[in-house]
Design an enzyme around this catalytic site. Structure first.
Site, PDB file in Angstrom:
ATOM      1  CG  HIS A  31     -43.506  67.409  54.062  1.00 12.88           C
ATOM      2  ND1 HIS A  31     -43.902  68.113  53.368  1.00 12.88           N
ATOM      3  CD2 HIS A  31     -42.193  67.638  54.430  1.00 12.88           C
ATOM      4  CE1 HIS A  31     -43.500  68.862  53.112  1.00 12.88           C
ATOM      5  NE2 HIS A  31     -42.435  68.735  53.738  1.00 12.88           N
ATOM      6  CG  ASP A  67     -49.755  68.380  49.897  1.00 17.46           C
ATOM      7  OD1 ASP A  67     -50.125  69.485  50.558  1.00 17.46           O
ATOM      8  OD2 ASP A  67     -48.507  68.715  49.890  1.00 17.46           O
TER       9      ASP A  67
HETATM   10 ZN   LIG Z   1     -46.151  67.943  53.622  1.00 15.34          ZN
END
Ligand SMILES: [Zn+2]
Lengths: 345, 444
Positions: free
Chosen positions: B181, B316
């Protein structure tokens, strides 16, 4: 129609402002970003009326009798709260103050629950100061009562901008074509944002000034309708040239610690509104500050209390503007108005 | 007894082979046994796919199933049901659970629960660091042995560059990728949305695009230095995409995914809501990390997806409870419940002729499988090849429907596009030849 009906019930409280209200439909005052010239004009004219009330020997009118106002402050601000409280009381409303400390709010009750509770106990108007940007929008979506934004996070402070506009108009007549310089922490200033909207809508030339680290993203770019059309100038000596108004914003200590600027000394050397800089503006230019002032930091002591300073007048006008706002938001929806409307049937 | 199913009359997409034509598909015992014209088999159950598209089931590399520990947001049963409704037949479960999936016993627990209750295939992703704290490597060898298909501290970046380097080297020894991320927290400090005119107008703290670009550049440099494979989660900025494009051109082992929302929505949603009014100012359902970006970033994401710089679409999917969104914007949780709207939202790009339907399906199926080499763990998924599991979807690219968050199978009703009309729907989803999007059917 409503105005006339009210006059029957409420003994002629004051010369009601012109009924030409520019189609005013608002129940909430959240920001000035979507205000029209006509709406701003109406607030100004209504404020004139309220100023007249304030000048009376006994400044009391029952225009909002039967209206219950809650002030809900998640941030301390004695001056803003007392200004609203006074405005409500002069108009005959019941005003109840709730602060985030000493109530269920501090015990972690959510904003939504708090608003619902206040509504259940009869709130007609919720005056809200919140440390989070957008808090009043959530309140307005949650309940049926009118919500007045008394400052939310780093977003907006519409009544401050209205009183600033009123103060400028009082001294300058009209702000159209006038140059207003706003200097200070633009990134975190709700006062600057709301002022920029109101002033540009009214046709003023707005120049904003700050160290580049305190200029929010894309401000000053041609983003018509998205951001107020202001010019960014990071050099205050240049910015103030020929200004009609110089407005200093409070710089908070935490910005110094947050690394936005190297320190107080350098900040005040580069960005303090002082005599030398005011001298570069137009003769008699107004000096303003939303308060509370850090004298010696963003504004010099001499200028803050000098002949050109309008700081005290800003405070007085604050009460009148807030009276106007409360009147305009509630005149069609308060209990008194509803009772009057019922009586008319 | 062998169960035979024939799908007739659909337009068949076999992205692995790049073909799209009208064929029949024969399924036997949960596997594809033939793809050909004019299949006639006596006694076979028929699925009428006239006017529909038959495609491999979608594969999501980035799903937050929230189990164990955060079942009030989502659990394996509800999350995989949402996946099935969205056309996903395989989801990779992110390890930011409570406790984190940083050891083999939790992975085994998740796999057991998935075997018992999941509607689709679940492939676990293990944590990079112990407790996802970013200080010490998790026991990656154990995690790999327990069936993890990659490693990630998602929810947070791997901030420490040396830890990232070691993680890449160690995971490379196991033949697995690190999914990062990418966000430099010292730049994105306390941000709640994208830094741009909307954040300026709303007075919200913005994360500059450079916070993502800087992190992606670092990861690519480390992947290049170590020869290891880094997979960039949810890219959202032009700068990051250009860095990935340049990295790929140099032969760096970098792959990337993009979410449906970053392909179609901008930061203006935070201000105006999906319906273009002011009613939803400060819409917490549009609060997501990475944040919805500018129109320019969206354009770059679409171009990156089209030219293959971005290997695949991943949702996500980040479900949250109502109270985590019904609050001030600053205090709201980050995330969008995305599984059930993914296809419809992405179909906008097809209807606007920005990408082809073939490309879209490729990026939802074999694209993600190739990005992480998932066929090593579930051979044949993402394809309609003979011998592959009968994981497939029936799609109607022109069906119009309106998003109704209240009716989501996911516990997370947090979507910024509730009430929005979409064109393109998943009609049915099959895993191993069993329909899973409607009834309470379980795999296995
Ligand atoms: Zn993430």
């Amino acid at each position: 129609m409503t105005t006339e009906t009210r006059a029957d019930v409420v003994p002629a409280p004051f010369a009601a402002p012109s009924t030409d209200d520019g189609g005013w439909q608002r129940r909430h005052l959240l920001d000035l970003d979507d205000f029209t010239v006509e709406e701003l004009d109406l607030v100004m004219r209504t404020t004139d009326t309220m100023k007249e009330v304030l000048s009376r020997e006994v400044p009391r009118v029952p225009a909002l009798r039967g209206t219950t106002i809650f002030t809900l402050f998640y941030e301390n601000s004695t001056r803003t709260r007392s200004s609203f409280e006074l405005a409500g009381k002069i108009l005959g409303a019941d005003v109840i103050n709730i602060s985030a400390s000493g109530s269920s709010v501090s015990k972690g009750e959510s904003l939504v629950d708090t608003v619902k509770t206040l509504q259940a106990v009869g709130a007609d108007v919720l005056i809200m100061r919140h440390n989070r940007s957008g808090g009043p929008y959530l309140a307005a979506r949650t309940g049926q009562c009118s919500v007045v934004n008394a400052g939310d996070g780093t977003h907006a402070h519409p009544t401050q901008a209205l009183l600033d506009l009123y103060t400028m108009r009082g001294a300058l007549g009209d702000v159209r074509g006038r140059k207003v310089v706003i200097v200070g922490d633009l990134l975190h200033s709700r006062v600057a944002r709301s002022n920029a909207w109101a002033l540009t809508t009214m046709g003023a030339e707005v120049v904003v000034c700050a160290p580049p680290t305190l200029v929010p993203a894309r401000l000053g770019e041609a983003l018509e309708g998205h951001l107020p059309r202001v010019r960014v100038e990071t050099d205050l000596d240049k910015a103030v040239v020929d200004a009609d108004v110089v407005m200093a914003l409070r710089i908070q200590n935490e910005r110094m610690q947050g690394g936005y600027v190297p320190g107080v000394r350098e900040y005040s050397r580069l960005y303090q509104v002082n005599g030398e800089r005011v001298a570069r503006a137009k003769p008699g230019a107004l000096v303003m500050h939303p308060g509370p002032m850090n004298e010696g930091v963003e504004i010099s002591h001499e200028v803050a209390h000098g002949l050109q300073s309008r700081v005290e007048e800003q405070v007085t006008n604050g009460v009148a503007v807030r009276m106007a706002v409360l009147w305009l938001l509630t005149r069609n929806s308060t209990k008194a108005a509803k009772a009057a409307a019922k009586g008319a049937l | 007894m062998t169960e035979r199913i024939v799908i007739l009359g659909g337009g068949i997409f076999g992205p692995a082979t790049g073909k799209s034509e009208l064929l029949g598909v024969l399924l036997e015992d949960g596997r594809i046994s033939a793809v050909a014209k004019d299949i006639v088999v006596d006694g076979a159950r028929e699925i009428d796919a006239k006017g529909l598209i038959v495609a491999p089931g979608f594969v999501d590399l980035h799903t937050h199933l929230r189990e164990p520990g955060l079942e009030y947001k989502e659990d394996i049963a509800s999350g995989t049901r949402a996946a099935a409704r969205g056309g996903f037949t395989t989801v990779c479960a992110m390890p930011n659970t409570e406790p984190a999936m940083d050891n083999a016993s939790i992975v085994e627990h998740v796999r057991r629960e998935a075997d018992a209750r999941a509607a689709v295939r679940v492939l676990p992703i293990g944590a990079v660091s112990k407790g996802r704290k970013g200080t010490d490597l998790a026991e990656m060898g154990d995690l790999a042995a327990a069936g993890c298909v990659a490693f990630s501290d998602d929810g947070a970046p791997v901030y420490d560059a040396t830890l990232m380097r070691r993680a890449l080297e160690y995971a490379n020894g196991l033949g697995l990728a690190i999914i990062d991320h990418c966000e430099d927290p010292s730049l994105a400090h306390d941000a709640v949305m994208h830094e741009g005119w909307v954040s300026t107008r709303l007075g919200l703290r913005g994360a500059p695009s450079a916070a993502e670009g800087a992190a992606v550049a670092r990861d690519i440099a480390l992947a290049e230095a170590t020869g290891a494979h880094v997979h960039i989660a949810h890219v959202s900025t032009r700068g990051a995409i250009e860095a990935i494009r340049a990295g790929k051109a140099r032969g760096v082992r970098v792959t990337a995914e993009v979410t449906p929302h970053h392909l179609t929505l901008t930061d203006e949603l935070v201000a105006f809501g999906a319906h273009g009014g002011w009613d939803l100012m400060y819409d917490t359902n549009a609060k997501v990390n990475p944040p919805l970006r500018s129109a320019d970033d969206v354009e770059a994401c679409v171009a990156g997806l089209a030219d293959g710089t971005i290997d695949c679409i991943a949702t996500d999917h980040a479900p949250h409870a109502v109270i985590e969104k019904l609050c001030e914007f600053d205090d709201a949780a980050f995330g969008i419940s995305g599984l059930e709207t993914a296809f419809g939202l992405c179909m906008r790009l097809v209807h606007e002729q920005k990408i082809s339907l073939e490309t879209l399906i490729e990026r939802l199926t074999i694209g993600p499988v190739r990005a992480l080499g998932l066929d090593r763990f579930a051979p044949g998924i993402g394809t309609l090849d003979v011998g592959a599991p009968a994981d497939f979807v029936l799609l109607d690219p022109d069906a119009e429907w309106v998003v109704d968050a209240a009716s989501f199978a996911s516990k997370g009703k947090n979507t910024p596009i509730d009430g929005v009309a979409l064109k393109g729907a998943v009609v049915a989803t099959y895993v191993g030849g069993v329909r899973v999007d409607r009834a309470e059917v379980l795999v296995g």
